[in-house]
Design a protein around this motif. Structure first.
Motif, PDB file in Angstrom:
ATOM      1  N   ARG A  85       0.804  -1.213  -0.144  1.00  0.00           N
ATOM      2  CA  ARG A  85       0.089  -0.088  -0.069  1.00  0.00           C
ATOM      3  C   ARG A  85       0.907   1.233  -0.102  1.00  0.00           C
ATOM      4  O   ARG A  85       0.318   2.202  -0.537  1.00  0.00           O
ATOM      5  CB  ARG A  85      -0.994   0.165   1.099  1.00  0.00           C
ATOM      6  CG  ARG A  85      -2.045  -0.968   1.235  1.00  0.00           C
ATOM      7  CD  ARG A  85      -3.144  -0.866   2.111  1.00  0.00           C
ATOM      8  NE  ARG A  85      -3.758   0.445   1.973  1.00  0.00           N
ATOM      9  CZ  ARG A  85      -4.714   0.730   2.537  1.00  0.00           C
ATOM     10  NH1 ARG A  85      -5.193   0.059   3.630  1.00  0.00           N
ATOM     11  NH2 ARG A  85      -5.586   1.884   2.393  1.00  0.00           N
ATOM     12  N   ILE A  86       2.144   1.147   0.494  1.00  0.00           N
ATOM     13  CA  ILE A  86       2.974   2.432   0.702  1.00  0.00           C
ATOM     14  C   ILE A  86       3.965   2.502  -0.642  1.00  0.00           C
ATOM     15  O   ILE A  86       3.621   3.270  -1.379  1.00  0.00           O
ATOM     16  CB  ILE A  86       3.985   2.252   1.752  1.00  0.00           C
ATOM     17  CG1 ILE A  86       2.965   2.405   3.005  1.00  0.00           C
ATOM     18  CG2 ILE A  86       4.912   3.413   1.814  1.00  0.00           C
ATOM     19  CD1 ILE A  86       3.938   2.071   4.261  1.00  0.00           C
ATOM     20  N   HIS A  89       2.727   3.946  -4.466  1.00  0.00           N
ATOM     21  CA  HIS A  89       2.781   5.334  -4.727  1.00  0.00           C
ATOM     22  C   HIS A  89       4.208   5.689  -5.583  1.00  0.00           C
ATOM     23  O   HIS A  89       5.085   5.267  -5.072  1.00  0.00           O
ATOM     24  CB  HIS A  89       2.913   6.239  -3.320  1.00  0.00           C
ATOM     25  CG  HIS A  89       1.447   6.147  -2.716  1.00  0.00           C
ATOM     26  ND1 HIS A  89       0.485   6.973  -2.873  1.00  0.00           N
ATOM     27  CD2 HIS A  89       1.172   5.643  -1.492  1.00  0.00           C
ATOM     28  CE1 HIS A  89      -0.551   6.701  -2.016  1.00  0.00           C
ATOM     29  NE2 HIS A  89      -0.157   5.880  -1.152  1.00  0.00           N
ATOM     30  N   PHE A 119       3.105  14.408   1.823  1.00  0.00           N
ATOM     31  CA  PHE A 119       2.818  12.955   1.394  1.00  0.00           C
ATOM     32  C   PHE A 119       2.867  12.056   2.729  1.00  0.00           C
ATOM     33  O   PHE A 119       2.108  11.131   2.867  1.00  0.00           O
ATOM     34  CB  PHE A 119       3.903  12.526   0.450  1.00  0.00           C
ATOM     35  CG  PHE A 119       3.895  11.000  -0.117  1.00  0.00           C
ATOM     36  CD1 PHE A 119       2.881  10.655  -1.042  1.00  0.00           C
ATOM     37  CD2 PHE A 119       4.685   9.996   0.536  1.00  0.00           C
ATOM     38  CE1 PHE A 119       2.906   9.234  -1.378  1.00  0.00           C
ATOM     39  CE2 PHE A 119       4.674   8.927   0.108  1.00  0.00           C
ATOM     40  CZ  PHE A 119       3.864   8.408  -0.854  1.00  0.00           C
ATOM     41  N   GLU A 122      -0.333  12.886   4.692  1.00  0.00           N
ATOM     42  CA  GLU A 122      -1.426  12.359   4.078  1.00  0.00           C
ATOM     43  C   GLU A 122      -1.584  10.954   3.867  1.00  0.00           C
ATOM     44  O   GLU A 122      -2.724  10.413   3.649  1.00  0.00           O
ATOM     45  CB  GLU A 122      -1.751  13.322   2.896  1.00  0.00           C
ATOM     46  CG  GLU A 122      -2.056  14.587   3.028  1.00  0.00           C
ATOM     47  CD  GLU A 122      -2.316  15.683   2.079  1.00  0.00           C
ATOM     48  OE1 GLU A 122      -2.282  15.071   0.920  1.00  0.00           O
ATOM     49  OE2 GLU A 122      -2.363  16.926   2.393  1.00  0.00           O
ATOM     50  N   LYS A 123      -0.392  10.286   3.124  1.00  0.00           N
ATOM     51  CA  LYS A 123      -0.604   8.973   2.752  1.00  0.00           C
ATOM     52  C   LYS A 123      -0.061   7.843   3.339  1.00  0.00           C
ATOM     53  O   LYS A 123      -0.495   6.644   3.430  1.00  0.00           O
ATOM     54  CB  LYS A 123       0.005   8.877   1.259  1.00  0.00           C
ATOM     55  CG  LYS A 123      -0.354  10.167   0.198  1.00  0.00           C
ATOM     56  CD  LYS A 123      -1.835   9.875  -0.310  1.00  0.00           C
ATOM     57  CE  LYS A 123      -2.199  10.847  -1.093  1.00  0.00           C
ATOM     58  NZ  LYS A 123      -3.584  10.677  -1.715  1.00  0.00           N
ATOM     59  N   ILE A 124       0.853   8.109   4.429  1.00  0.00           N
ATOM     60  CA  ILE A 124       1.374   7.094   4.876  1.00  0.00           C
ATOM     61  C   ILE A 124       0.931   7.057   6.485  1.00  0.00           C
ATOM     62  O   ILE A 124       0.454   5.821   6.959  1.00  0.00           O
ATOM     63  CB  ILE A 124       2.904   6.973   5.092  1.00  0.00           C
ATOM     64  CG1 ILE A 124       3.461   6.945   3.528  1.00  0.00           C
ATOM     65  CG2 ILE A 124       3.595   5.778   6.000  1.00  0.00           C
ATOM     66  CD1 ILE A 124       5.071   6.889   3.419  1.00  0.00           C
ATOM     67  N   LEU A 127      -2.708   5.462   7.604  1.00  0.00           N
ATOM     68  CA  LEU A 127      -2.852   4.204   7.353  1.00  0.00           C
ATOM     69  C   LEU A 127      -2.967   3.468   8.583  1.00  0.00           C
ATOM     70  O   LEU A 127      -2.370   3.715   9.540  1.00  0.00           O
ATOM     71  CB  LEU A 127      -1.696   3.342   6.550  1.00  0.00           C
ATOM     72  CG  LEU A 127      -1.553   3.986   5.103  1.00  0.00           C
ATOM     73  CD1 LEU A 127      -0.144   3.327   4.588  1.00  0.00           C
ATOM     74  CD2 LEU A 127      -2.764   3.584   4.432  1.00  0.00           C
TER      75      LEU A 127
END
Lengths: 162, 392
Positions: A85-86, A89, A119, A122-124, A127
């Motif tokens: 999932r990481i 990107h 990033f 917001e993205k890691i 989770l």
């Protein structure tokens, strides 16, 4: 087998070498070298051919960050699922499962410090299985893949030595 | 005052270099040309060895060493020779640490030659042999080794050159400039010629770590009875890429070494302390660095030899050192003309074979101690040059 390893290490150092040149340098038939390379590509042992770039000397100068990520492994999946999932990107250059104080080492390249920070937050960090992150920015690259960035190329030996 | 008249007969006896003009040209163009003319590794000394030298200076080890060199280094040298060639030398009395192989050649010759003694020198060979013999008042007797014999010394050639005045044979294998290697059998054939004669051998084995399969270096001192009459010269310059440190060694029977040590202590005192400490590190911990360098030389070697033969410059397969020695006579040019014009027209420096003896005429020495990129470009230019100069 020895030949395969030699060809791999030659190409790892200089992807521009042709099969004909490698054949001469390793004293092997050119057809054999071509076949070995084709096989290595088919088996995804050779995944691509790239250039080693010192971006600091260009106007682009992207920033690179190493992010230590601690995660909770998932039952039946271990770390693979969360890692995927990481690393899917496109900003993620590399991603490794580590031993020691944290679990995943994520290497990110982006246009600016702010974009990297955004990033991560917001993205890691959000989770579910991510426990914590720690971001380290690379300030200067001294050596990469065996190549020293600052080393001078000039040959300062005497003109002739008998 | 006419200073010429002050020069010694000995100094005057040294002939000027056969390629002096080429030397000057190459020096003038330094930096603008690709140099495949350099008889030293392009690699820098491995960091672990350099670091040992730096540490030695940091510790303030800036004093003389014993004349013969630090005992730790002499021991490390004997351990290496035992392991590599099964040669047994006493570190206390049969080893001297010298200022490169060059000093070792000089003191060896000085210790044994009287005026008029003849010294057999197979050529082409390293340039210092003949001059060192002349400086000692000896008489060099050269033998022309041939490409068709892979530039090894043949027993019949040796037999024909021996006279009652012959005292010494100077062997340099693996060879600079040809890259030739002499096998155990070929060396044995030489030994068979001299075994009942009072003749010594000086064996310059500086390139001993740089041989390529299927060849493997054999020291002539390994052969039956030869350790008692061989002066073995070794060093760190080529294998460990340590040319500028100026460090080598000579081993041999104690009687000869004692005489050499007398000369060594008055002209040199002792080899550089820093270099000796670095050399200890090289022998103890750095053999692993030699193999990758040797493998890289081997790949370049195959590339150069293949390129030469493809463009019509017949090149025997050199199995040692880091030189190829192709025949350039298809161009109709002399070695000197070939190299001068190649330098001017294509900006690549290689060395005329005549620099290493008259029998080097018709050949050139190409050093592949240079980066693959340089070698690749130089071979493109060489091909262009040969095609332009090939008689139609």
């Amino acid at each position: 087998m020895k030949n395969i390893e030699e060809i791999l290490s030659l190409l790892e150092k200089n992807a521009k070498l042709t099969a004909a040149e490698i054949a001469v340098m390793t004293d092997s038939p050119i057809a054999e070298v071509e076949k070995i390379i084709a096989d290595l590509e088919a088996q995804h042992i050779i995944l691509g051919y790239g250039a080693l770039v010192n971006w600091e000397k260009t106007t682009a100068s992207p920033v690179t960050a190493l992010i230590e990520v601690r995660v909770t492994p998932q039952r039946g999946q271990g770390f693979d699922n969360i890692a995927q999932r990481i690393y899917r990107h496109s900003q993620v250059q590399s991603c490794y499962l580590m031993s020691g104080g944290f679990d995943l080492m994520v290497i990110i390249e982006d246009k600016s410090l702010k974009e990297v920070a955004m990033f991560v937050s917001e993205k890691i960090a959000p989770l579910e299985s991510v426990i914590s992150t720690q971001t380290h920015f690379i300030l200067k690259k001294y050596k990469m893949n065996g190549t020293e960035f600052a080393s001078k190329d000039e040959d300062n030996r005497e003109a002739i030595v008998l | 005052m006419n200073l010429e008249s002050f020069l010694s007969e000995r100094a005057k006896a040294i002939p000027p270099s056969a390629i002096r003009r080429f030397f000057d040209m190459a020096n003038e163009l330094k930096g603008q040309v690709i140099s495949l003319s350099i008889g030293e590794p392009d690699f820098v000394t491995p960091w672990g060895i350099r670091e040992a030298g730096i540490f030695s200076l940091e510790q303030g080890n800036t004093h003389y060493s014993p004349n013969q060199g630090f005992i730790e280094l002499r021991e490390a040298i004997t351990v290496y020779l035992k392991k590599r060639f099964k040669l047994s030398y006493q570190p206390k009395s049969e080893v001297i640490v010298t200022v490169g192989g060059s000093e070792a050649i000089d003191i060896a010759v000085r210790a044994v030659l009287n005026p008029g003694d003849e010294v057999i020198i197979p050529e082409p060979c390293f340039v210092a042999y003949k001059s060192c013999v002349l400086m000692s008042g000896g008489v060099p007797v050269t033998i022309a080794t041939r490409a068709e014999d892979n530039f090894v010394l043949l027993p019949e050639q040796l037999k024909a050159a021996i006279t009652p005045k012959t005292k010494l044979i100077m062997l340099g294998y693996p060879n600079n400039p040809t890259g030739a290697v002499m096998s155990r059998e070929q060396l044995q054939a030489v030994v068979d010629v001299i075994k009942d004669l009072p003749i010594l051998v000086m064996s310059d084995e500086l390139y001993g770590e740089l041989t390529y399969e299927p060849a493997d270096h054999c020291s002539i001192a390994e052969l039956d009875g030869m350790i008692d009459r061989t002066i073995l010269i070794g060093g760190f310059s080529k294998a460990f890429a340590m040319t500028g440190w100026r460090i080598g060694y000579v081993c041999g029977p104690d009687t000869l070494l004692a005489a050499m040590n007398k000369i060594h202590q008055y002209i040199i005192m002792s080899s550089p302390t820093t270099a000796q400490e670095a050399a200890i590190e090289a022998l103890r911990h750095s053999h692993d660095h030699v193999e990758p360098m040797r493998q890289e030389y081997n790949r370049r070697r195959r590339f150069v030899v293949h390129a030469c033969n493809e463009m019509g410059l017949a090149c025997f397969e050199p199995l040692g050192a880091f030189y190829a020695f192709p025949n350039i006579s298809i161009t109709g040019l002399s070695s000197n003309e070939f190299c001068e014009r190649f330098l001017q027209e294509e900006k690549v420096a290689i060395v005329p074979g005549t620099a290493f003896g008259e029998c080097g005429e018709g050949f050139v020495r190409i050093s592949y101690a240079s980066s693959m990129d340089n070698i690749r470009e130089a071979m493109v230019r060489l091909k262009r040059f040969v095609e332009r100069n090939r008689p139609k």
